[in-house]
Write a protein that holds these residues in place. Sequence first.
Motif, PDB file in Angstrom:
ATOM      1  N   GLU A 430       0.838  -1.199   0.000  1.00  0.00           N
ATOM      2  CA  GLU A 430       0.000   0.000   0.000  1.00  0.00           C
ATOM      3  C   GLU A 430       0.864   1.237   0.000  1.00  0.00           C
ATOM      4  OE1 GLU A 430      -3.178   0.809   3.141  1.00  0.00           O
ATOM      5  OE2 GLU A 430      -3.219  -1.377   2.871  1.00  0.00           O
ATOM      6  N   TRP A 431       0.353   2.294  -0.611  1.00  0.00           N
ATOM      7  CA  TRP A 431       1.069   3.572  -0.570  1.00  0.00           C
ATOM      8  C   TRP A 431       1.066   4.100   0.857  1.00  0.00           C
ATOM      9  CZ3 TRP A 431       3.799   4.580  -4.728  1.00  0.00           C
ATOM     10  CH2 TRP A 431       3.382   4.085  -5.966  1.00  0.00           C
ATOM     11  N   GLY A 432       2.200   4.697   1.260  1.00  0.00           N
ATOM     12  CA  GLY A 432       2.323   5.189   2.629  1.00  0.00           C
ATOM     13  C   GLY A 432       1.714   6.567   2.813  1.00  0.00           C
ATOM     14  N   HIS A 433       1.780   7.047   4.059  1.00  0.00           N
ATOM     15  CA  HIS A 433       1.256   8.372   4.390  1.00  0.00           C
ATOM     16  C   HIS A 433       2.408   9.285   4.794  1.00  0.00           C
ATOM     17  CE1 HIS A 433      -2.923   6.953   4.669  1.00  0.00           C
ATOM     18  NE2 HIS A 433      -2.381   5.838   5.120  1.00  0.00           N
ATOM     19  N   GLY A 434       2.142  10.584   4.850  1.00  0.00           N
ATOM     20  CA  GLY A 434       3.099  11.557   5.388  1.00  0.00           C
ATOM     21  C   GLY A 434       4.449  11.448   4.709  1.00  0.00           C
ATOM     22  N   LYS A 435       5.460  11.207   5.535  1.00  0.00           N
ATOM     23  CA  LYS A 435       6.833  11.117   5.050  1.00  0.00           C
ATOM     24  C   LYS A 435       6.967   9.975   4.034  1.00  0.00           C
ATOM     25  CE  LYS A 435      11.087   9.846   7.471  1.00  0.00           C
ATOM     26  NZ  LYS A 435      11.106   8.492   7.443  1.00  0.00           N
ATOM     27  N   ARG A 436       6.099   9.001   4.168  1.00  0.00           N
ATOM     28  CA  ARG A 436       6.159   7.830   3.286  1.00  0.00           C
ATOM     29  C   ARG A 436       5.221   7.960   2.087  1.00  0.00           C
ATOM     30  NH1 ARG A 436       8.514   3.615   6.688  1.00  0.00           N
ATOM     31  NH2 ARG A 436      10.545   4.557   6.968  1.00  0.00           N
ATOM     32  N   ARG A 437       4.763   9.199   1.823  1.00  0.00           N
ATOM     33  CA  ARG A 437       3.905   9.375   0.664  1.00  0.00           C
ATOM     34  C   ARG A 437       4.709   9.122  -0.598  1.00  0.00           C
ATOM     35  NH1 ARG A 437       1.360  14.811   1.131  1.00  0.00           N
ATOM     36  NH2 ARG A 437       2.956  15.200  -0.414  1.00  0.00           N
ATOM     37  N   GLY A 438       4.128   8.483  -1.574  1.00  0.00           N
ATOM     38  CA  GLY A 438       4.862   8.270  -2.820  1.00  0.00           C
ATOM     39  C   GLY A 438       5.711   7.016  -2.813  1.00  0.00           C
ATOM     40  N   VAL A 439       5.736   6.296  -1.697  1.00  0.00           N
ATOM     41  CA  VAL A 439       6.422   4.994  -1.712  1.00  0.00           C
ATOM     42  C   VAL A 439       5.472   3.913  -1.183  1.00  0.00           C
ATOM     43  CG1 VAL A 439       8.834   5.704  -1.572  1.00  0.00           C
ATOM     44  CG2 VAL A 439       7.488   5.523   0.531  1.00  0.00           C
ATOM     45  N   LEU A 440       5.703   2.701  -1.658  1.00  0.00           N
ATOM     46  CA  LEU A 440       4.877   1.573  -1.217  1.00  0.00           C
ATOM     47  C   LEU A 440       5.493   1.059   0.068  1.00  0.00           C
ATOM     48  CD1 LEU A 440       4.487   0.012  -4.747  1.00  0.00           C
ATOM     49  CD2 LEU A 440       2.607   0.855  -3.338  1.00  0.00           C
ATOM     50  N   LEU A 464      12.056  -0.917   7.152  1.00  0.00           N
ATOM     51  CA  LEU A 464      13.273  -0.947   6.340  1.00  0.00           C
ATOM     52  C   LEU A 464      13.847   0.465   6.209  1.00  0.00           C
ATOM     53  CD1 LEU A 464      11.815  -3.263   3.551  1.00  0.00           C
ATOM     54  CD2 LEU A 464      13.179  -3.946   5.531  1.00  0.00           C
ATOM     55  N   THR A 465      15.054   0.557   5.710  1.00  0.00           N
ATOM     56  CA  THR A 465      15.664   1.869   5.489  1.00  0.00           C
ATOM     57  C   THR A 465      14.982   2.547   4.300  1.00  0.00           C
ATOM     58  OG1 THR A 465      17.267   1.031   3.909  1.00  0.00           O
ATOM     59  CG2 THR A 465      17.909   0.979   6.222  1.00  0.00           C
ATOM     60  N   ASP A 466      15.137   3.890   4.207  1.00  0.00           N
ATOM     61  CA  ASP A 466      14.511   4.621   3.100  1.00  0.00           C
ATOM     62  C   ASP A 466      14.982   4.062   1.756  1.00  0.00           C
ATOM     63  OD1 ASP A 466      13.138   6.125   4.837  1.00  0.00           O
ATOM     64  OD2 ASP A 466      14.434   7.899   4.707  1.00  0.00           O
ATOM     65  N   ARG A 467      16.272   3.728   1.708  1.00  0.00           N
ATOM     66  CA  ARG A 467      16.812   3.224   0.451  1.00  0.00           C
ATOM     67  C   ARG A 467      16.161   1.882   0.086  1.00  0.00           C
ATOM     68  NH1 ARG A 467      23.023   1.876  -0.614  1.00  0.00           N
ATOM     69  NH2 ARG A 467      22.587   0.508  -2.357  1.00  0.00           N
ATOM     70  N   GLU A 468      16.046   1.010   1.089  1.00  0.00           N
ATOM     71  CA  GLU A 468      15.406  -0.287   0.833  1.00  0.00           C
ATOM     72  C   GLU A 468      13.955  -0.097   0.397  1.00  0.00           C
ATOM     73  OE1 GLU A 468      17.606  -3.537   3.731  1.00  0.00           O
ATOM     74  OE2 GLU A 468      16.272  -2.074   4.652  1.00  0.00           O
ATOM     75  N   ILE A 469      13.266   0.841   1.062  1.00  0.00           N
ATOM     76  CA  ILE A 469      11.856   1.071   0.718  1.00  0.00           C
ATOM     77  C   ILE A 469      11.753   1.554  -0.723  1.00  0.00           C
ATOM     78  CG2 ILE A 469       9.787   2.432   1.213  1.00  0.00           C
ATOM     79  CD1 ILE A 469      10.584   2.370   4.129  1.00  0.00           C
ATOM     80  N   ALA A 470      12.678   2.454  -1.109  1.00  0.00           N
ATOM     81  CA  ALA A 470      12.656   2.964  -2.490  1.00  0.00           C
ATOM     82  C   ALA A 470      12.886   1.816  -3.467  1.00  0.00           C
ATOM     83  CB  ALA A 470      13.723   4.041  -2.649  1.00  0.00           C
ATOM     84  N   GLU A 471      13.844   0.957  -3.147  1.00  0.00           N
ATOM     85  CA  GLU A 471      14.129  -0.186  -4.033  1.00  0.00           C
ATOM     86  C   GLU A 471      12.936  -1.136  -4.107  1.00  0.00           C
ATOM     87  OE1 GLU A 471      18.924  -0.298  -3.282  1.00  0.00           O
ATOM     88  OE2 GLU A 471      17.738  -2.088  -2.766  1.00  0.00           O
ATOM     89  N   MET A 472      12.335  -1.376  -2.942  1.00  0.00           N
ATOM     90  CA  MET A 472      11.198  -2.284  -2.909  1.00  0.00           C
ATOM     91  C   MET A 472      10.006  -1.681  -3.661  1.00  0.00           C
ATOM     92  SD  MET A 472      12.591  -4.731  -1.615  1.00  0.00           S
ATOM     93  CE  MET A 472      11.214  -5.791  -1.982  1.00  0.00           C
ATOM     94  N   THR A 473       9.852  -0.349  -3.571  1.00  0.00           N
ATOM     95  CA  THR A 473       8.757   0.300  -4.300  1.00  0.00           C
ATOM     96  C   THR A 473       8.901   0.018  -5.788  1.00  0.00           C
ATOM     97  OG1 THR A 473       8.552   2.025  -2.642  1.00  0.00           O
ATOM     98  CG2 THR A 473       7.677   2.528  -4.814  1.00  0.00           C
ATOM     99  N   GLU A 474      10.115   0.192  -6.276  1.00  0.00           N
ATOM    100  CA  GLU A 474      10.375  -0.064  -7.696  1.00  0.00           C
ATOM    101  C   GLU A 474      10.071  -1.526  -8.040  1.00  0.00           C
ATOM    102  OE1 GLU A 474      14.365   0.633  -9.834  1.00  0.00           O
ATOM    103  OE2 GLU A 474      13.896   2.430  -8.663  1.00  0.00           O
ATOM    104  N   HIS A 475      10.530  -2.407  -7.162  1.00  0.00           N
ATOM    105  CA  HIS A 475      10.306  -3.838  -7.393  1.00  0.00           C
ATOM    106  C   HIS A 475       8.805  -4.143  -7.443  1.00  0.00           C
ATOM    107  CE1 HIS A 475      10.885  -8.198  -7.033  1.00  0.00           C
ATOM    108  NE2 HIS A 475       9.837  -8.154  -6.217  1.00  0.00           N
ATOM    109  N   PHE A 476       8.059  -3.619  -6.473  1.00  0.00           N
ATOM    110  CA  PHE A 476       6.629  -3.951  -6.396  1.00  0.00           C
ATOM    111  C   PHE A 476       5.858  -3.346  -7.575  1.00  0.00           C
ATOM    112  CE2 PHE A 476       7.392  -4.557  -1.662  1.00  0.00           C
ATOM    113  CZ  PHE A 476       7.348  -5.941  -1.764  1.00  0.00           C
TER     114      PHE A 476
END
Length: 549
Positions: A430-440, A464-476
Amino acid sequence: MGSLFAEWAAAADAVRATSKKLEKMRVLAGYLGPLADDDLAVAARLFAGGPFPRADQRVLAVGWSALVDATRERSRAAADAIGAAYQRHADLGDVAAELIVDASPDPRPLTLRDLADAFDEIAATRGTSAKRALVRALLARASGSEARYLVKIVGGDMRIGLREALLEDAIARAFGRDREAVARANMLGGDVGETAVRAKHDTLAAAAFAHFAPVGMMLATPVLELAEVAKRFPPPYYVEDKFDGVRAQAHKSGDRVELYSRTLDRVTDRFPELVAPLRDVPGSFVLDAEILSFRDGRAVPFTEFQTRLGRKAVTDELRAELPATLMAFDILERDGEALLERPLAERSRILRALPLAGPVRTPDLRVLDLAGDELVASLEREFGASRARGNEGLMVKDPRSPYRPGRRGMEWLKVKRALRTLDVVVTAVEWGHGKRRGVLSDYTFAVRGERGELRNIGKAYSGLTDREIAEMTEHFLAHTVADRGRVRAVEPDTVIEVAFDQIQPSERHDSGLAMRFPRIVRLRPDKPVAEIDTLATARAIAAREGGAT
Ligand code: AMP
């Protein structure tokens, strides 16, 4: 012309159609029995679910989206029809079978030989579009029923209710051989196709341990409390630290040394400093081991060691900062002799007689010949000592046990950190909220049920770390099977370790259970989805908690 793939697919349909093992075996044996050697080898390998023998390191490397595209093109289905069908089947091969209804545009029938040749070509071809073209050409010759299996095989997810053991039994039956002999030859030689041909010609006994053909790794069963150990097998107990690194199988023959991961991929280049010390040990061998890093005598936490694994090139700097140590805890072959059937006590003696040096070591082995409270107290002390050394907990092994490749049994028990983590697979994001907006950033995850089906058990914000979340967002985003706005169902291919406070009965998820306060501890890219924790384990934890409160 050789045997037709349509006949293979008809046999596979018949196997899928029944849940009766005997019936599956009868169908398989009847189909395999009359095949010529070459076709027999290919047919058996396909039933095992792979395009190549296990011992063969080649991969097709056709991406998920390429398969989806090829299926869409061949079926001429609308994009959302694929998504909707996937929701029903959760299997792209079954989607292809449902949506491909017309006759194949290329009328030349596929033979088993055609498939084997095409797989060779796909593996040897570089570049996504060239690979796509080859897959498209194969599908153009396939009926819906053939496409089901082509997509399953190319996608690396066969699931037709046929375990390799049953296939081995069918081979034994087809040629009137002993099933143990078939299983043994298959495990040692790493090729069920060659095994089938050996069975046919009665040369099973001549199968040898194939070096550089990794065998499945023996797995451990989690123990939820120390008193449980005594229920699993009688004393004595072999106890070692459970190192928190990466599993590796080390093969050496002649001057060649290779390391394989638990997914049986070659990972030698990631640990260049281990090659020479392994090569310096005389003779041939296969070791089962954990690779990790030590600093000042303590194990470096996995999360730190992991930074070394993510990098393509292992720089001198990384090697100096996080030097690899290979902790060899088992030996499967020595100087041409397979040791799998020998008891652990004997393997352990052979292992510890090896002249190992430098970063190749064996763990300290404690033999506990105790029972009852004394055993529990002793395990408690060992657990604490292991944790103080920076390790994850304990492995408790039965010295009488053989090495069972790829099996999870009660002969190896693992006692972990908090005992409150499970390895699960992500099924929706799911897409996140607040600081996590724009990432899954919010993940729903599942354990495996009795028939291999996935059952959701919780949902957690990513730890996870921001970098991992960004990578996982791309993957998902690339592995979405259905986009429902806020939520996306994703291909279940991402294994994570989740910590929790409790597991309780709940209507919220289809497992009938829910985790309280789940937290994502880390990604487990080293762990195949087939090896995530089971619904049975989750239920056992829930039952225990229920009793405790
Ligand atoms: P888990 O990954 O939590 O399922 O635990 C099993 C894993 O523990 C194995 O796959 C090994 O990678 C690892 N391990 C660490 N130390 C040992 C040991 N002494 N014996 C066997 N496995 C070990």
